[in-house]
Design an enzyme around this catalytic site. Structure first.
Site, PDB file in Angstrom:
ATOM      1  N   ARG A   1      37.594  51.058  49.298  1.00  8.57           N
ATOM      2  CA  ARG A   1      38.834  50.304  49.589  1.00  8.57           C
ATOM      3  C   ARG A   1      39.834  51.231  49.699  1.00  8.57           C
ATOM      4  O   ARG A   1      40.756  51.558  48.614  1.00  8.57           O
ATOM      5  CB  ARG A   1      38.910  49.645  47.934  1.00  8.57           C
ATOM      6  CG  ARG A   1      37.852  48.608  47.709  1.00  8.57           C
ATOM      7  CD  ARG A   1      37.879  47.564  48.657  1.00  8.57           C
ATOM      8  NE  ARG A   1      38.312  46.184  48.679  1.00  8.57           N
ATOM      9  CZ  ARG A   1      38.284  45.388  47.583  1.00  8.57           C
ATOM     10  NH1 ARG A   1      37.736  45.457  46.593  1.00  8.57           N
ATOM     11  NH2 ARG A   1      38.763  44.230  47.878  1.00  8.57           N
TER      12      ARG A   1
ATOM     13  N   SER B   1      38.271  41.370  50.751  1.00  5.13           N
ATOM     14  CA  SER B   1      39.702  41.048  50.631  1.00  5.13           C
ATOM     15  C   SER B   1      39.873  39.627  51.345  1.00  5.13           C
ATOM     16  O   SER B   1      40.467  38.994  50.893  1.00  5.13           O
ATOM     17  CB  SER B   1      40.866  42.068  50.943  1.00  5.13           C
ATOM     18  OG  SER B   1      40.582  43.231  49.983  1.00  5.13           O
TER      19      SER B   1
ATOM     20  N   TYR C   1      39.044  49.739  40.529  1.00  9.44           N
ATOM     21  CA  TYR C   1      38.384  48.591  39.833  1.00  9.44           C
ATOM     22  C   TYR C   1      38.564  48.662  38.222  1.00  9.44           C
ATOM     23  O   TYR C   1      38.939  49.719  37.769  1.00  9.44           O
ATOM     24  CB  TYR C   1      36.941  48.619  40.171  1.00  9.44           C
ATOM     25  CG  TYR C   1      36.491  48.136  41.577  1.00  9.44           C
ATOM     26  CD1 TYR C   1      36.594  46.783  42.093  1.00  9.44           C
ATOM     27  CD2 TYR C   1      36.243  49.046  42.355  1.00  9.44           C
ATOM     28  CE1 TYR C   1      36.401  46.483  43.442  1.00  9.44           C
ATOM     29  CE2 TYR C   1      35.951  48.784  43.772  1.00  9.44           C
ATOM     30  CZ  TYR C   1      36.032  47.459  44.264  1.00  9.44           C
ATOM     31  OH  TYR C   1      35.723  47.133  45.591  1.00  9.44           O
TER      32      TYR C   1
ATOM     33  N   ASP D   1      38.231  45.255  55.525  1.00 12.70           N
ATOM     34  CA  ASP D   1      38.107  44.752  54.074  1.00 12.70           C
ATOM     35  C   ASP D   1      37.835  43.316  54.066  1.00 12.70           C
ATOM     36  O   ASP D   1      38.511  42.563  53.807  1.00 12.70           O
ATOM     37  CB  ASP D   1      39.491  45.180  53.281  1.00 12.70           C
ATOM     38  CG  ASP D   1      38.948  45.142  51.830  1.00 12.70           C
ATOM     39  OD1 ASP D   1      37.883  44.184  51.424  1.00 12.70           O
ATOM     40  OD2 ASP D   1      39.629  45.657  50.953  1.00 12.70           O
TER      41      ASP D   1
ATOM     42  N   GLN E   1      41.349  49.071  55.476  1.00 14.40           N
ATOM     43  CA  GLN E   1      42.094  47.838  55.098  1.00 14.40           C
ATOM     44  C   GLN E   1      41.572  46.756  56.071  1.00 14.40           C
ATOM     45  O   GLN E   1      41.289  45.911  55.428  1.00 14.40           O
ATOM     46  CB  GLN E   1      43.588  47.928  54.948  1.00 14.40           C
ATOM     47  CG  GLN E   1      43.816  48.379  53.272  1.00 14.40           C
ATOM     48  CD  GLN E   1      45.512  48.432  53.277  1.00 14.40           C
ATOM     49  OE1 GLN E   1      46.194  48.404  54.178  1.00 14.40           O
ATOM     50  NE2 GLN E   1      45.742  48.434  52.173  1.00 14.40           N
TER      51      GLN E   1
HETATM   52  P1  NAD Z   1      37.501  42.480  41.669  1.00 17.80           P
HETATM   53  O1  NAD Z   1      37.174  41.074  42.556  1.00 17.80           O
HETATM   54  O2  NAD Z   1      36.544  43.544  41.563  1.00 17.80           O
HETATM   55  O3  NAD Z   1      37.895  41.721  40.344  1.00 17.80           O
HETATM   56  C1  NAD Z   1      38.928  40.845  40.165  1.00 17.80           C
HETATM   57  C2  NAD Z   1      39.986  41.223  38.974  1.00 17.80           C
HETATM   58  O4  NAD Z   1      39.423  41.053  37.741  1.00 17.80           O
HETATM   59  C3  NAD Z   1      40.344  42.921  39.024  1.00 17.80           C
HETATM   60  O5  NAD Z   1      41.853  42.844  39.392  1.00 17.80           O
HETATM   61  C4  NAD Z   1      39.973  43.311  37.631  1.00 17.80           C
HETATM   62  O6  NAD Z   1      40.728  44.115  37.206  1.00 17.80           O
HETATM   63  C5  NAD Z   1      39.901  42.018  37.045  1.00 17.80           C
HETATM   64  N1  NAD Z   1      39.078  42.208  35.850  1.00 17.80           N
HETATM   65  C6  NAD Z   1      38.037  42.769  35.604  1.00 17.80           C
HETATM   66  N2  NAD Z   1      37.673  42.628  34.368  1.00 17.80           N
HETATM   67  C7  NAD Z   1      38.232  41.999  33.648  1.00 17.80           C
HETATM   68  C8  NAD Z   1      38.751  41.579  32.356  1.00 17.80           C
HETATM   69  N3  NAD Z   1      37.840  41.667  31.433  1.00 17.80           N
HETATM   70  N4  NAD Z   1      39.818  40.927  32.082  1.00 17.80           N
HETATM   71  C9  NAD Z   1      40.748  40.668  33.093  1.00 17.80           C
HETATM   72  N5  NAD Z   1      40.532  40.979  34.118  1.00 17.80           N
HETATM   73  C10 NAD Z   1      39.261  41.638  34.671  1.00 17.80           C
HETATM   74  O7  NAD Z   1      38.611  42.852  42.395  1.00 17.80           O
HETATM   75  P2  NAD Z   1      39.301  43.077  43.840  1.00 17.80           P
HETATM   76  O8  NAD Z   1      40.124  41.695  44.150  1.00 17.80           O
HETATM   77  O9  NAD Z   1      38.083  43.213  44.784  1.00 17.80           O
HETATM   78  O10 NAD Z   1      40.235  44.412  43.778  1.00 17.80           O
HETATM   79  C11 NAD Z   1      39.606  45.447  43.357  1.00 17.80           C
HETATM   80  C12 NAD Z   1      40.498  46.688  43.556  1.00 17.80           C
HETATM   81  O11 NAD Z   1      40.717  46.866  44.797  1.00 17.80           O
HETATM   82  C13 NAD Z   1      42.254  46.325  43.392  1.00 17.80           C
HETATM   83  O12 NAD Z   1      42.666  47.546  42.694  1.00 17.80           O
HETATM   84  C14 NAD Z   1      42.656  46.096  44.400  1.00 17.80           C
HETATM   85  O13 NAD Z   1      44.091  46.336  44.575  1.00 17.80           O
HETATM   86  C15 NAD Z   1      42.027  47.143  45.313  1.00 17.80           C
HETATM   87  N6  NAD Z   1      42.272  46.849  46.756  1.00 17.80           N
HETATM   88  C16 NAD Z   1      42.616  47.974  47.482  1.00 17.80           C
HETATM   89  C17 NAD Z   1      42.573  47.789  48.969  1.00 17.80           C
HETATM   90  C18 NAD Z   1      42.897  49.002  49.752  1.00 17.80           C
HETATM   91  O14 NAD Z   1      42.548  49.144  50.861  1.00 17.80           O
HETATM   92  N7  NAD Z   1      43.536  50.015  49.330  1.00 17.80           N
HETATM   93  C19 NAD Z   1      42.355  46.706  49.474  1.00 17.80           C
HETATM   94  C20 NAD Z   1      41.814  45.570  48.686  1.00 17.80           C
HETATM   95  C21 NAD Z   1      41.684  45.723  47.426  1.00 17.80           C
END
Ligand code: NAD
Length: 361
Positions: free
Chosen positions: A117, A128, A221, A125, A122
């Protein structure tokens, strides 16, 4: 080099891994695109539309690079050429046998779930892009099942207050759910264990629920909570959830069972006719009463656990996914359309889940 676009066989999977709009882009990179007959049927894209875009219709399984949505079945793996590249959702953390089968078949496999990520990745991804679709659809599903309005209404027959919607887990799916719930006129609130997302939640017009429990893990994460943290989180959430008509849960920890955030006691405390949409069903669910793939009604609350929401909106889901895959394919080929897999590249190395040795050779 040929890029093959195969027909998905998973029941209910209506997405396709490449759309006609992107065929020309691959052809201009010196690649041949071969589409299996009927591959676009789920999105109402006829074979002729792919042909008009510059693709051929034929045996896509024998291609040098095969594009897929769902993981291949054992029969499908047998149809792949030794030395082929496969790109798709391959469940690298849960389907150990499937990955081993690809390795044995001499396939160099790239799982879109394993793409790092990072900013440069991006556009590739797929987690996403598909999570956005799932978050959006989850809200529509909740609105459909709820026995009351989402928006505030002032009518001659009385005033209706807006629905209160809580989204647990404010990652990509959660933020899209919050934004969609806001657009539908409800009063959305977001919650996560990563405190840095509070500003993102507020930026889509939602409230932030602060329970005072933080759990930031690796790679952006969340980490798994300790036993004590988990008990405390459940206690505080159970209290908070009684105020909400809709709870949408999206919380995941990579490679782990999804955390239980909504207990039976919490469901019992919700208003009659309330709805829980649990997007974590495939990883065990965030609600104690979730039955993955089913709608159940317990304590007068409907609990839905759809397993493949992106496939229910296959048009845009496929377009976004195809764009993700096209970017990844471009990273794997040289200027003349030949395979050029550079394992020194962080994205290539991160995404490769099988056949890495052969690919490097
Ligand atoms: P995910 O699908 O793995 O999880 C969904 C959400 O659940 C996350 O926000 C996580 O913090 C939350 N979570 C986990 N355990 C929890 C708990 N016990 N209680 C409450 N919430 C809980 O996450 P995602 O949507 O795939 O995103 C993961 C990370 O990747 C994020 O930080 C996102 O911003 C990042 N991201 C970065 C890029 C990039 O290119 N830089 C692109 C997409 C996502």
């Amino acid at each position: 080099l040929t890029v093959g676009v195969v027909r998905e066989s998973l029941p209910g999977e209506r997405r396709v891994a490449l759309v006609p709009r992107l065929v020309d882009r691959l052809v201009r990179r010196g690649l041949r695109v071969v589409v299996e007959p009927g591959a676009g049927a789920g999105v109402l894209l006829a074979d002729s539309v792919f042909e008009q875009a510059g693709a051929e219709i034929g045996d896509a399984w024998q291609a040098g690079i095969v594009l897929k949505v769902a993981p291949p079945t054992a029969d499908e793996v047998a149809r792949l050429k030794r030395g082929a590249v496969l790109i798709g959702f391959l469940k690298p953390l849960s389907d150990v046998d499937g990955i081993a089968a690809l390795d044995r078949a001499g396939v160099t496999a790239f799982a879109v779930e394993s793409i790092p990520r990072i900013t440069r990745a991006q556009a590739m991804d797929a987690l996403s892009s598909q999570s956005s679709v799932a978050g959006y659809r989850a809200v529509l599903l909740a609105a459909d099942r709820l026995i009351r309005f989402f928006p505030m209404l002032t009518t001659a027959a009385g005033t209706v207050p807006p629905a209160n919607v809580l989204v647990l887990g404010a990652g990509v799916a959660g933020l899209q759910a919050l934004a969609t719930a806001k657009r539908l006129g409800s009063r959305p609130t977001g919650y996560d264990v990563r405190p840095e997302v509070a500003d993102q939640v507020r930026s889509v017009g939602a409230n932030w629920l602060d329970l005072g429990i933080e759990a930031v893990g690796e790679g952006g994460y969340a980490r798994e909570l300790t036993e004590e943290e988990r008990a405390e989180q459940q206690r505080r959430l159970t209290e908070a959830i009684t105020r909400f008509d809709v709870v949408i849960t999206t919380a995941l920890v990579p490679g782990r069972k999804a955390p239980t955030l909504v207990t039976e006691e919490a469901v019992r405390g919700m208003p009659a006719g309330a709805v829980v949409v649990d997007l974590a069903g495939e990883s065990g669910g965030n609600c104690e009463l979730t039955e993955p793939g089913k709608d159940v009604v317990v304590h007068d609350v409907t609990i839905c656990s759809p397993l493949n929401l992106p496939a229910e909106m296959p048009g845009h889901a496929s377009e976004l996914y195809a764009r993700n895959l096209t970017e990844l394919v471009e990273l794997l080929v040289d200027g003349d359309g030949g395979l050029a897999i550079d394992f020194a590249d962080e994205i290539v190395a991160g995404a490769c889940v099988a056949g890495r040795e052969r690919g490097a050779a």
